[in-house]
Scaffold this motif. Structure first.
Motif, short mmCIF file in Angstrom:
data_model
loop_
_atom_site.label_atom_id
_atom_site.label_comp_id
_atom_site.label_asym_id
_atom_site.label_seq_id
_atom_site.Cartn_x
_atom_site.Cartn_y
_atom_site.Cartn_z
N ALA A 314 30.41 -37.82 22.74
CA ALA A 314 31.22 -36.61 22.63
C ALA A 314 30.83 -35.78 21.42
O ALA A 314 30.82 -34.55 21.47
CB ALA A 314 32.70 -36.99 22.58
N VAL A 321 33.98 -35.56 29.10
CA VAL A 321 34.68 -36.81 28.82
C VAL A 321 34.19 -37.93 29.73
O VAL A 321 34.09 -39.10 29.31
CB VAL A 321 36.20 -36.63 28.95
N ALA A 324 30.91 -39.16 28.41
CA ALA A 324 31.13 -39.90 27.17
C ALA A 324 31.63 -41.31 27.47
O ALA A 324 31.17 -42.29 26.86
CB ALA A 324 32.12 -39.15 26.28
N VAL A 416 38.41 -38.27 20.49
CA VAL A 416 37.48 -37.90 21.56
C VAL A 416 37.79 -36.50 22.08
O VAL A 416 36.90 -35.65 22.23
CB VAL A 416 37.54 -38.93 22.71
N LEU A 420 35.57 -32.95 22.04
CA LEU A 420 35.28 -32.19 23.25
C LEU A 420 35.80 -30.76 23.14
O LEU A 420 35.19 -29.83 23.69
CB LEU A 420 35.89 -32.89 24.46
#
Length: 465
Positions: A314, A321, A324, A416, A420
């Motif tokens: 990420a 996502v 990742a 995360v 993003l």
């Protein structure tokens, strides 16, 4: 002649997470999970009056120090039992790499990307916001989390928890995490309070500043002894810390009388390794491994590798996502319990539209694990991120509303999702403004630091050779 009873003395200090008589129940539970036949040892323990593992704590409610000698004997006997899952769940990095057919190739990374600093700033803010969202409901059962949020008109979860409008009898039946509620409800937030989910990324940053990417597990140990107050370490980390003070050297620190070695602790230390290896999941996983094995083995290590590689993908800016998460799964031995849990979490989130139903299925499948174990929490994290499809609010709310280790899962999901999002201005103001760009911590030299400053320091380590 009359006498008066002597005044009672101070209560004895009761250290949790380390006393042998408190560890046997946890180790018996761990043995059942990893396939060791501990029936004879369990029979001896329970015949002597030993307690089972408490469901939500590190010590039983009644201290039994008279069991200590037996507990030490049985802990050593449990450690000597054969492990049927050993081939499927190795701990050494070479064996892990050999077990992963899709282990990613080393990559040069994206440290020079001019947008990285903004991504890191959003990741720090996201980690703090997700952690803070989960703090007041940590340790509460899933039904209580849902009841408290519904009573406040906040279900599906979409904002900070609050006591406003919640009937007093409901609060009495399901009390908040007392220490956290004073700093983590909508009406009490005033900056980011101290939490181990933020302390460990700070320690990771210190580790890289002092030793660079070539740090060793021994460097991690020395850093803890220098900078981490012993009372701020819990579960596997506290056992490893105690082992260090007893003269045990890593990686034996992770296995000596440590029934928490597959819990979530190493996973909450992994973000910084992904932040500083943007676009290089293999490099991030290798760093996370050297950190994790100080205190964890098997699935406890895999949780750290999974998060580090997911975060690195990420942070590189080139993955959504789902890509990742695929990068994270690629560094976990596919026949391990954690890999199965992640796959199940992703598949369930893709197949089932309602988040509550997804969570119910995860709890039905993995509810036998302790609420801090890496396996159920990795399943929930993967499901929450998949279900949210990259949206920041949905990511942290899904992770927290699923229960188990709410603040840790919220923190990782926020990290995360922040990466993003790519920029702090793309995070909703209701999550970032209450943080006041201020972090409290017991890690020396970082107390009161702003998240913008932490982003600058982290980027310096990402571009460092």
């Amino acid at each position: 002649m009359t006498t008066t009873a002597p005044a009672p003395g101070p209560a004895p200090v009761r250290l949790t997470w380390v006393q042998p008589e408190d560890l046997v129940g946890h180790e018996l539970r761990q043995a059942a999970e990893d396939g060791r036949d501990a029936r004879r040892i369990a029979a001896r323990w329970y015949a002597a009056g030993g307690p089972p593992a408490p469901p939500a704590a590190g010590a039983s409610s009644a201290a039994r120090p008279e069991l200590r000698a037996l507990a030490e004997e049985l802990l050593d006997a449990l450690a000597a039992l054969p492990r049927p899952r050993a081939d499927d769940e190795p701990t050494g990095l070479d064996a892990i790499v050999a077990a992963c057919p899709d282990w990613p190739a080393p990559a040069p990374g994206a440290g020079a990307d001019p947008a990285l600093r903004d991504r890191l700033h959003a990741a720090w803010l996201g980690r703090a916001a997700g952690c803070l969202l989960g703090k007041p409901v940590e340790k509460l059962p899933l039904a209580a989390i849902r009841a408290l949020a519904r009573a406040a008109g906040n279900w599906p979860l979409d904002d900070w928890f609050t006591a406003r409008g919640v009937p007093p009898e409901l609060l009495a039946a399901h009390p908040w995490n007392r220490r956290s509620a004073a700093t983590s409800l909508a009406e009490t937030i005033d900056g980011m309070p101290e939490d181990d989910d933020l302390n460990y990324p700070l320690l990771g940053l210190l580790l890289l500043r002092r030793h660079g990417r070539s740090f060793t597990t021994a460097d991690v140990a020395r850093l803890w002894l220098d900078e981490l107050p012993a009372g701020r370490a819990f579960t596997a980390e506290r056992i490893a810390y105690r082992n260090l003070l007893d003269g045990v050297e890593p990686p034996l620190t992770a296995v000596r009388r440590n029934p928490f070695r597959e819990w979530i602790g190493a996973q909450i230390r992994a973000d910084v390794h992904g932040w500083t290896r943007p676009g290089d999941p293999a490099g991030a996983a290798a760093q996370a491994h050297r950190d994790a094995v100080l205190s964890h083995t098997g699935n406890g290590v895999y949780g750290a590798l999974f998060v580090a590689a997911t975060v690195a993908a990420a942070a590189g800016g080139g993955a959504d996502v789902h890509g990742a998460l695929a990068a994270g799964l690629s560094v976990v031995p596919p026949r391990s319990r954690l890999a199965e849990a992640v796959r199940y979490g992703i598949a369930t989130a893709r197949a089932v539209p309602g988040l509550d139903t997804v969570v119910d299925r995860l709890h039905a499948r993995y509810g036998g694990y302790h609420w801090v174990h890496a396996v159920p929490n990795a399943a929930l994290l993967a499901a929450a991120l998949t279900h949210a499809d990259g949206d920041f609010t949905r990511s942290i709310c899904a992770a927290v509303s699923g229960g188990w280790d709410t603040d840790s899962n919220g923190a990782t999901a926020g990290s995360v999702a922040g990466l993003l999002a790519g920029h702090p201005d793309r995070l909703p103001d209701r999550w970032t403004s209450p943080l006041k760009n201020r972090l409290a911590t017991s890690v020396p030299s970082f107390d009161g630091t702003g998240f913008d400053a932490l982003a600058d320091l982290t980027r310096l380590e990402a571009v460092r050779p």
